[in-house]
Write an enzyme that holds these catalytic residues in place. Sequence first.
Site, short mmCIF file in Angstrom:
data_model
loop_
_atom_site.label_atom_id
_atom_site.label_comp_id
_atom_site.label_asym_id
_atom_site.label_seq_id
_atom_site.Cartn_x
_atom_site.Cartn_y
_atom_site.Cartn_z
CG ASP A 190 0.35 3.12 -6.58
OD1 ASP A 190 0.62 3.83 -5.58
OD2 ASP A 190 -0.74 3.21 -7.20
CG ASP B 90 -6.46 2.19 -7.63
OD1 ASP B 90 -5.89 1.35 -6.93
OD2 ASP B 90 -6.79 3.31 -7.22
CD GLU C 152 -3.12 -0.31 0.05
OE1 GLU C 152 -3.09 -0.01 -1.17
OE2 GLU C 152 -3.80 -1.24 0.49
CB ALA D 122 -15.81 1.44 -0.30
C1 GLA Z 1 -5.30 4.71 -4.06
C2 GLA Z 1 -4.57 5.16 -5.31
C3 GLA Z 1 -3.54 4.10 -5.73
C4 GLA Z 1 -2.64 3.69 -4.58
C5 GLA Z 1 -3.46 3.37 -3.34
C6 GLA Z 1 -2.59 3.16 -2.13
O1 GLA Z 1 -6.09 3.59 -4.32
O2 GLA Z 1 -5.48 5.37 -6.37
O3 GLA Z 1 -2.80 4.58 -6.83
O4 GLA Z 1 -1.68 4.67 -4.32
O5 GLA Z 1 -4.37 4.42 -3.03
O6 GLA Z 1 -1.82 2.01 -2.26
#
Ligand code: GLA
Length: 388
Positions: free
Chosen positions: A43, A177, A40, A128
């Site tokens: 990215d 994502d 987490e 969410a």
């Molecule tokens: C959100 C962002 C992703 C990533 C996550 C954390 O979902 O859209 O790009 O940074 O937070 O891991």
Amino acid sequence: MDRISRFKLVEETKKIFKSRFSVDPAHTSSAPGRINIIGEHTDYNLGLAMPVGINRWVCASISHRVDSQIHVFSKNFNKSLQLDLIGNIETTDLWEKYIVGILSVVKQRFNIKFGFNMLLYGNVPIGAGVSSSAALEVAILGSIKELYQLSITTNEFLDICSKVDNDYVGVKSGMLDQYVSLLSDKQGPMLIDFSKSSHKNLKFSLKKENFILINSLVDRKLARSDYNVRVKECREALELINSKLDQSKKIYEIDCEDLNYLDRHSIHYKRLYHVVTENQRVYKLLSAIKEGNINMVGKILSYSHKSLSENYEVSCNEIESIIKVSNYAPGFYGGRIMGGGFGGCTVNLVDSDRLEEFESYVHYHLCSKYSLNVKIERVEFSDGLKSH
Ligand code: GLA
């Protein structure tokens, strides 16, 4: 509406399209939301993550128009948007920004002459932390690509989505994502290395364990949250280390030793400490799964939570209550806050034979001790973008 098969959701979307626009759609795209098992806030720091698409999708049905008008209807918001291919438009709603953003980027790169009708419908929970925005982007772009037969490579696809997030929505997010919504495989999670923009589809399956989401119902609006602040803090921390080392290391080359160049009590140290150790946890979790050491998988998820809460500081009171209660719930191996943070969901690994016990324990104790009502979602893995 929550749990429906992909096929049924697509059929439903096509039906609504026909009743709205009086023609059958030429194409329908469906793109999943995601869970992120581990990795987490790595990215945009060019690290590692292990996400997978889930059985909640956004569908976009589309057909040609003979004029240059774009007519879009969002069934979930019960709102429509009309614009012309030629000219600019001011948008107010977030979902509109995705349409206008994608169109603007696509128009800069391809010669599009005719407009389209589009119907959007889905069951990915919004706000969410399960990536409803990326599912929306990927479904919209997927349907536009099919309609105009655009030749867009995977990297260009991701690049367009990322430009929309950064320039039109104002979130300086990474590629996690969109990557998973586009390329997920329901056989197992992906292991993504953002430093190389490459991934592997992992073929493991957990035999007797399920991923359960507990939705705090605290809406985390990424654009307004401290997400962009975290992105900035990590960049500053890297600059500080590089200035001390008199080098220009990339962020994925930073290790625990390099962190000693930062003040241990500073925000910069805490943020990068999370990033470096989170990348290590991705590999540790992979080994634990390969060894079938489910207790260790759970522990690593919980370590990740501790770091996200204490070092990265992206948790909130409601999520902390969920974690406290889950720790004592039957069948719980481990869990953590998922996605951007500041609300949203926790992702939890739970014994499949004890799901009901787990759920009623969590509901009961959160309500009685913390007056907190949550929504629990059981999720299954899903493939990425599909055209129907
Ligand atoms: C959100 C962002 C992703 C990533 C996550 C954390 O979902 O859209 O790009 O940074 O937070 O891991």
